[in-house]
Scaffold this active site. Structure first.
Site, PDB file in Angstrom:
ATOM      1  N   ASN A  81      31.160 -17.800  34.829  1.00 28.99           N
ATOM      2  CA  ASN A  81      32.330 -18.111  34.002  1.00 28.99           C
ATOM      3  C   ASN A  81      32.134 -19.451  33.297  1.00 28.99           C
ATOM      4  O   ASN A  81      31.541 -20.371  33.852  1.00 28.99           O
ATOM      5  CB  ASN A  81      33.581 -18.179  34.893  1.00 28.99           C
ATOM      6  CG  ASN A  81      34.843 -18.494  34.109  1.00 28.99           C
ATOM      7  OD1 ASN A  81      35.097 -17.918  33.065  1.00 28.99           O
ATOM      8  ND2 ASN A  81      35.658 -19.426  34.616  1.00 28.99           N
ATOM      9  N   GLY A 126      35.772 -15.734  20.318  1.00 24.89           N
ATOM     10  CA  GLY A 126      34.381 -15.311  20.467  1.00 24.89           C
ATOM     11  C   GLY A 126      33.375 -16.334  19.974  1.00 24.89           C
ATOM     12  O   GLY A 126      32.218 -15.995  19.729  1.00 24.89           O
ATOM     13  N   SER A 127      33.793 -17.596  19.869  1.00 20.17           N
ATOM     14  CA  SER A 127      32.820 -18.592  19.378  1.00 20.17           C
ATOM     15  C   SER A 127      31.663 -18.758  20.357  1.00 20.17           C
ATOM     16  O   SER A 127      30.520 -19.026  19.944  1.00 20.17           O
ATOM     17  CB  SER A 127      33.506 -19.935  19.119  1.00 20.17           C
ATOM     18  OG  SER A 127      33.933 -20.532  20.312  1.00 20.17           O
ATOM     19  N   ASN A 128      31.935 -18.591  21.649  1.00 19.43           N
ATOM     20  CA  ASN A 128      30.840 -18.700  22.625  1.00 19.43           C
ATOM     21  C   ASN A 128      29.936 -17.472  22.598  1.00 19.43           C
ATOM     22  O   ASN A 128      28.717 -17.604  22.752  1.00 19.43           O
ATOM     23  CB  ASN A 128      31.398 -18.966  24.028  1.00 19.43           C
ATOM     24  CG  ASN A 128      31.857 -20.393  24.158  1.00 19.43           C
ATOM     25  OD1 ASN A 128      31.040 -21.298  24.282  1.00 19.43           O
ATOM     26  ND2 ASN A 128      33.163 -20.619  24.054  1.00 19.43           N
ATOM     27  N   HIS A 135      34.225 -22.616  31.683  1.00 18.31           N
ATOM     28  CA  HIS A 135      35.561 -23.221  31.729  1.00 18.31           C
ATOM     29  C   HIS A 135      35.541 -24.559  30.980  1.00 18.31           C
ATOM     30  O   HIS A 135      34.611 -25.352  31.156  1.00 18.31           O
ATOM     31  CB  HIS A 135      36.000 -23.438  33.182  1.00 18.31           C
ATOM     32  CG  HIS A 135      37.412 -23.910  33.274  1.00 18.31           C
ATOM     33  ND1 HIS A 135      38.493 -23.087  33.030  1.00 18.31           N
ATOM     34  CD2 HIS A 135      37.925 -25.141  33.533  1.00 18.31           C
ATOM     35  CE1 HIS A 135      39.608 -23.790  33.148  1.00 18.31           C
ATOM     36  NE2 HIS A 135      39.293 -25.041  33.452  1.00 18.31           N
ATOM     37  N   MET A 150      40.355 -13.861  29.795  1.00 19.38           N
ATOM     38  CA  MET A 150      41.561 -14.455  30.358  1.00 19.38           C
ATOM     39  C   MET A 150      42.210 -13.627  31.461  1.00 19.38           C
ATOM     40  O   MET A 150      43.338 -13.913  31.861  1.00 19.38           O
ATOM     41  CB  MET A 150      42.561 -14.751  29.241  1.00 19.38           C
ATOM     42  CG  MET A 150      42.071 -15.858  28.327  1.00 19.38           C
ATOM     43  SD  MET A 150      41.569 -17.326  29.273  1.00 19.38           S
ATOM     44  CE  MET A 150      41.241 -18.496  27.989  1.00 19.38           C
ATOM     45  N   ILE A 168      39.378 -11.933  37.669  1.00 24.57           N
ATOM     46  CA  ILE A 168      38.495 -10.895  38.230  1.00 24.57           C
ATOM     47  C   ILE A 168      38.807 -10.751  39.720  1.00 24.57           C
ATOM     48  O   ILE A 168      38.635 -11.701  40.487  1.00 24.57           O
ATOM     49  CB  ILE A 168      37.013 -11.310  38.042  1.00 24.57           C
ATOM     50  CG1 ILE A 168      36.685 -11.548  36.568  1.00 24.57           C
ATOM     51  CG2 ILE A 168      36.075 -10.274  38.650  1.00 24.57           C
ATOM     52  CD1 ILE A 168      36.631 -10.335  35.704  1.00 24.57           C
TER      53      ILE A 168
HETATM   54  C1  GAR Z   1      36.438 -21.378  25.844  1.00 23.18           C
HETATM   55  O1  GAR Z   1      36.811 -22.698  25.573  1.00 23.18           O
HETATM   56  C2  GAR Z   1      36.347 -21.155  27.329  1.00 23.18           C
HETATM   57  O2  GAR Z   1      35.890 -22.272  28.034  1.00 23.18           O
HETATM   58  C3  GAR Z   1      37.795 -20.849  27.669  1.00 23.18           C
HETATM   59  O3  GAR Z   1      38.208 -20.017  26.629  1.00 23.18           O
HETATM   60  C4  GAR Z   1      37.561 -20.419  25.430  1.00 23.18           C
HETATM   61  C5  GAR Z   1      37.033 -19.198  24.718  1.00 23.18           C
HETATM   62  O4  GAR Z   1      36.646 -19.519  23.409  1.00 23.18           O
HETATM   63  N1  GAR Z   1      37.908 -20.223  28.957  1.00 23.18           N
HETATM   64  C6  GAR Z   1      38.872 -20.517  29.827  1.00 23.18           C
HETATM   65  O5  GAR Z   1      39.769 -21.297  29.594  1.00 23.18           O
HETATM   66  C7  GAR Z   1      38.774 -19.768  31.144  1.00 23.18           C
HETATM   67  N2  GAR Z   1      39.522 -20.417  32.154  1.00 23.18           N
HETATM   68  P1  GAR Z   1      35.857 -18.484  22.515  1.00 23.18           P
HETATM   69  O6  GAR Z   1      36.626 -17.162  22.558  1.00 23.18           O
HETATM   70  O7  GAR Z   1      35.850 -19.080  21.149  1.00 23.18           O
HETATM   71  O8  GAR Z   1      34.479 -18.327  23.080  1.00 23.18           O
END
Ligand code: GAR
Length: 195
Positions: free
Chosen positions: A109, A11-13, A111, A92, A95
């Site tokens: 999304n 969940g850092s984003n 990526h 993950m 959809i």
């Molecule tokens: C992020 O790096 C995002 O780009 C990736 O999952 C991570 C989630 O980090 N998404 C994918 O790989 C989708 N194909 P977070 O939970 O710390 O936000």
């Protein structure tokens, strides 16, 4: 603009989006909810920390395709939040096109690569092991393909010769934490934007 975040990971984003909101850097956007398929995911703790309502969907597998009943569950839970924008931030599950059709032009999304390179899982590690000198992150509209769909924003991240995978991963995440909130803010100021 009502923003709903879907995630399965740390969940850092989601945290970066909520920090931007707290600092009035999210334009006309407001996070109205967070949905996860993993009850123990860090993104649920982040939601609690920022007092954002949450919903969980239960899935038989952590990654891959949603089953029909799981898609129905997710659809109902998304509708509860009446979102204008659905942000996949480390969600993950794939959809399905039925769900995309219910929320047309509303799903984006994040990526961790410069698409169309390194689609799919473990993108940072695969780019690193391939030996690329520049990778980065992408925000794109979601279509029926995996990590496909029109690109909205990208940020390049140069790999230094001294970077370990861990350090390079941190650099890409740092880029994501800037690009995703900024993209949401930009979309909120341009409501006619179509994915
Ligand atoms: C992020 O790096 C995002 O780009 C990736 O999952 C991570 C989630 O980090 N998404 C994918 O790989 C989708 N194909 P977070 O939970 O710390 O936000």
């Amino acid at each position: 603009m009502r923003v709903l975040v879907l995630g399965s990971g740390q969940g850092s984003n989601a945290k970066a989006i909520l920090e931007a909101q707290n600092n009035l850097l999210l334009g006309n956007a407001q996070v109205v909810g967070i949905i996860s398929n993993i009850p123990s995911a860090g993104i649920i703790d982040i939601a609690e920390e920022y007092s954002v309502p949450t919903a969980l969907i239960s899935c038989s597998k952590e990654t891959g395709k949603l089953e029909i009943n799981e898609t129905e569950d997710l659809t109902q839970k998304i509708k509860m939040f009446s979102p204008d924008l659905i942000v996949l931030a480390g969600f993950m599950k794939i959809i399905p096109s039925d769900l995309i059709d219910i929320f047309p032009n509303k799903i984006i999304n994040l990526h961790p690569s410069l698409l169309p390179s390194f689609k799919g899982l473990n993108a940072i590690e695969r780019a690193f092991n391939y030996g690329v000198k520049i990778s980065g992150c992408t925000v794109h509209c979601v279509n029926a393909g995996i990590d496909d769909g029109p690109i909205i924003a990208q940020a390049p991240v140069r790999r230094m010769d001294t970077d370990t995978l861990e350090i390079y991963t941190q650099k890409i995440h740092a880029a994501e934490h800037v690009v995703l909130p900024l993209t949401i803010a930009n979309l909120s100021m341009n409501p006619n934007y179509q994915c």
